[in-house]
Structure formats: structure tokens, C-alpha cells
Design a protein around this motif. Structure first.
Motif, mmCIF file in Angstrom:
data_model
loop_
_atom_site.group_PDB
_atom_site.id
_atom_site.type_symbol
_atom_site.label_atom_id
_atom_site.label_comp_id
_atom_site.label_asym_id
_atom_site.label_seq_id
_atom_site.Cartn_x
_atom_site.Cartn_y
_atom_site.Cartn_z
ATOM 1 N N TRP A 64 0.813 -1.215 0.000
ATOM 2 C CA TRP A 64 0.000 0.000 0.000
ATOM 3 C C TRP A 64 0.846 1.264 0.000
ATOM 4 N N SER A 65 0.309 2.292 -0.614
ATOM 5 C CA SER A 65 0.933 3.604 -0.682
ATOM 6 C C SER A 65 -0.139 4.657 -0.403
ATOM 7 N N THR A 66 0.184 5.612 0.438
ATOM 8 C CA THR A 66 -0.776 6.665 0.768
ATOM 9 C C THR A 66 -1.020 7.596 -0.406
ATOM 10 N N LEU A 67 -0.002 7.812 -1.201
ATOM 11 C CA LEU A 67 -0.122 8.724 -2.335
ATOM 12 C C LEU A 67 0.371 8.050 -3.608
ATOM 13 N N VAL A 68 -0.163 8.513 -4.724
ATOM 14 C CA VAL A 68 0.370 8.154 -6.033
ATOM 15 C C VAL A 68 0.668 9.444 -6.776
ATOM 16 N N VAL A 69 1.513 9.332 -7.781
ATOM 17 C CA VAL A 69 1.885 10.493 -8.576
ATOM 18 C C VAL A 69 1.503 10.220 -10.029
ATOM 19 N N VAL A 70 0.900 11.200 -10.660
ATOM 20 C CA VAL A 70 0.539 11.098 -12.075
ATOM 21 C C VAL A 70 1.835 11.074 -12.883
ATOM 22 N N THR A 71 1.951 10.039 -13.729
ATOM 23 C CA THR A 71 3.200 9.810 -14.455
ATOM 24 C C THR A 71 2.910 9.537 -15.926
ATOM 25 N N ASP A 72 3.691 10.134 -16.809
ATOM 26 C CA ASP A 72 3.585 9.807 -18.231
ATOM 27 C C ASP A 72 3.917 8.332 -18.418
ATOM 28 N N ALA A 73 3.192 7.679 -19.306
ATOM 29 C CA ALA A 73 3.396 6.255 -19.559
ATOM 30 C C ALA A 73 3.274 5.991 -21.049
ATOM 31 N N THR A 74 3.761 4.835 -21.450
ATOM 32 C CA THR A 74 3.645 4.408 -22.848
ATOM 33 C C THR A 74 2.581 3.321 -22.928
ATOM 34 N N ALA A 75 2.166 3.004 -24.134
ATOM 35 C CA ALA A 75 1.221 1.902 -24.327
ATOM 36 C C ALA A 75 1.838 0.597 -23.828
ATOM 37 N N HIS A 76 3.138 0.445 -23.993
ATOM 38 C CA HIS A 76 3.838 -0.738 -23.492
ATOM 39 C C HIS A 76 3.772 -0.791 -21.963
ATOM 40 N N ASP A 77 3.982 0.354 -21.281
ATOM 41 C CA ASP A 77 3.882 0.412 -19.812
ATOM 42 C C ASP A 77 2.494 -0.021 -19.357
ATOM 43 N N ALA A 79 0.245 -1.877 -20.992
ATOM 44 C CA ALA A 79 0.037 -3.310 -21.251
ATOM 45 C C ALA A 79 0.765 -4.162 -20.221
ATOM 46 N N ALA A 80 1.986 -3.763 -19.856
ATOM 47 C CA ALA A 80 2.752 -4.496 -18.849
ATOM 48 C C ALA A 80 2.063 -4.418 -17.486
ATOM 49 N N ALA A 81 1.483 -3.270 -17.163
ATOM 50 C CA ALA A 81 0.766 -3.123 -15.888
ATOM 51 C C ALA A 81 -0.463 -4.028 -15.860
ATOM 52 N N VAL A 82 -1.200 -4.098 -16.965
ATOM 53 C CA VAL A 82 -2.368 -4.990 -17.040
ATOM 54 C C VAL A 82 -1.914 -6.434 -16.861
ATOM 55 N N ASP A 83 -0.852 -6.835 -17.569
ATOM 56 C CA ASP A 83 -0.354 -8.210 -17.463
ATOM 57 C C ASP A 83 0.077 -8.540 -16.038
ATOM 58 N N ILE A 98 -6.027 -16.785 -16.191
ATOM 59 C CA ILE A 98 -5.390 -15.533 -16.592
ATOM 60 C C ILE A 98 -6.295 -14.686 -17.487
ATOM 61 N N GLU A 99 -7.136 -15.310 -18.294
ATOM 62 C CA GLU A 99 -8.025 -14.530 -19.172
ATOM 63 C C GLU A 99 -9.055 -13.756 -18.347
ATOM 64 N N THR A 100 -9.653 -14.432 -17.374
ATOM 65 C CA THR A 100 -10.614 -13.761 -16.488
ATOM 66 C C THR A 100 -9.916 -12.643 -15.714
ATOM 67 N N ALA A 101 -8.719 -12.952 -15.215
ATOM 68 C CA ALA A 101 -7.955 -11.962 -14.453
ATOM 69 C C ALA A 101 -7.582 -10.766 -15.328
ATOM 70 N N ARG A 102 -7.263 -11.005 -16.596
ATOM 71 C CA ARG A 102 -6.872 -9.914 -17.492
ATOM 72 C C ARG A 102 -8.037 -8.947 -17.711
ATOM 73 N N VAL A 103 -9.245 -9.470 -17.816
ATOM 74 C CA VAL A 103 -10.421 -8.599 -17.970
ATOM 75 C C VAL A 103 -10.568 -7.698 -16.744
ATOM 76 N N ALA A 104 -10.446 -8.296 -15.556
ATOM 77 C CA ALA A 104 -10.546 -7.516 -14.315
ATOM 78 C C ALA A 104 -9.394 -6.517 -14.207
ATOM 79 N N ALA A 105 -8.195 -6.949 -14.566
ATOM 80 C CA ALA A 105 -7.023 -6.069 -14.503
ATOM 81 C C ALA A 105 -7.180 -4.889 -15.460
ATOM 82 N N GLU A 106 -7.701 -5.150 -16.631
ATOM 83 C CA GLU A 106 -7.926 -4.078 -17.607
ATOM 84 C C GLU A 106 -8.878 -3.031 -17.037
ATOM 85 N N GLU A 107 -9.932 -3.467 -16.367
ATOM 86 C CA GLU A 107 -10.881 -2.531 -15.756
ATOM 87 C C GLU A 107 -10.212 -1.703 -14.663
#
Length: 180
Positions: A64-77, A79-83, A98-107
């Protein structure tokens, strides 16, 4: 397309005291609210309660993290985060495949991305409450009041914007003393 995602940030060591597992700085993050669905949030206490009330979930550590920071990302970043989140949902949360999990991760990643409609380096905090209708989240942004005339200092005041800028006070020193 301007793609931005939230990353965990650690401004001081407090996350390591207030959460049972703190996210490392720089992890892609989601709100993590799904971990509290079906839980009796009224019975949460201590570090679990703090995670419920104010934590973002780092997808690598599942910490857990109390704060997050808005960060520029690429489409690759993205996709890797979803995976990575999909993998974590299978391993840590018991997703059936993994397919069911990928749908939830994408959301989850899409929602996290929607929070980043701010300039890069904007800090975001969350406040969660449990209500009769379910879990309610409100988000606030913190950003520096910029002035070219302002001298460089170690500490700066920030403006807090959001639905409910008032938050409960937490005495870190008192908390740390109780943990010994």
C-alpha cells in the motif's frame, strides 16, 4: 494520445509504519478497493483499516501507498501493468484463470488511468468510507502553489482539492510508540 498512469510514491517512511506491507516507490498502482469487497469493513483495525481508508495498491508488491503520482506512460507500460496485475489476481486473489484476471485487470488499470487527468507530478490521495450502499471513494489532488518569486525551501504548503478535502488526523508518533 496523452497516456498517464499512477505510480506509488514515498515522500517519507510513514507508509512502512502504517501499512502491513508498504508498496515500493515507483510501482504502477490501482486503487485496490476490490480487495475489500465482501469484507466487513467495520471490523477492520490497525494497519488493515488504514489500507482500507487511504491506500493505493502497488501492483508489483501488492503493498500500500498513501499517495500516487501522475506519471507519463507508454502503451507498453500500460500493457505491462495490465499483465502484471492479471498475474497477481491469479496468484494472490484466486482468479480462476489468466483470461478472467486480465479482464478484471484491464478494468482496474482503466479506472486508475481515469484518475490521471492532471498534469504529470500531481499527487493523488484517496479516502474510502463504508456506507450502506457500499464502499465510497473520494480522491484529492495535491499540488504545489507555484510562484517564481518563492524561494527554494525544504518544505512547501500545498493546496488540497477534492470532493472532501477534510480528512481524519493521524498521529504518526503516537502510532509508532504503540507498535513497540
Amino acid at each position: 494520445m496523452d497516456l498517464k498512469l499512477p505510480r506509488t510514491i514515498r515522500l517519507d517512511a510513514s507508509d512502512t509504519f502504517v501499512y502491513s506491507r508498504a508498496a515500493g516507490p515507483g510501482e504502477w498502482a490501482v486503487t485496490g478497493t476490490f480487495l475489500f469487497f465482501g469484507a466487513d469493513t467495520a471490523t477492520l483495525s490497525g494497519k488493515e483499516r488504514q489500507a482500507f481508508r487511504a491506500g493505493f495498491l502497488g501492483i508489483d508488491s501488492f503493498g500500500w501507498s498513501t499517495l500516487v503520482v501522475v506519471t507519463d506512460a507508454t502503451a507498453h507500460d500500460r500493457a505491462a501493468a495490465v499483465d502484471r496485475l492479471a498475474e497477481q489476481l491469479v496468484v494472490r486473489c484466486g482468479a480462476p484463470d489468466i483470461e478472467t484476471a486480465r479482464v478484471a485487470a484491464e478494468e482496474e488499470i482503466a479506472f486508475a488511468q481515469s484518475l490521471c487527468d492532471h498534469p504529470p507530478n500531481t499527487l493523488i490521495g484517496v479516502n474510502r468510507t463504508s456506507e450502506q450502499a457500499g464502499i465510497r471513494e473520494s480522491f484529492r489532488t495535491l499540488h504545489r502553489k507555484a510562484s517564481r518569486l518563492e524561494p527554494a525551501t525544504a518544505f512547501r504548503f500545498v493546496e488540497i482539492e477534492g470532493e472532501d478535502a477534510s480528512t481524519e488526523k493521524f498521529d504518526l508518533l503516537a502510532f509508532a510508540g504503540r507498535q513497540k
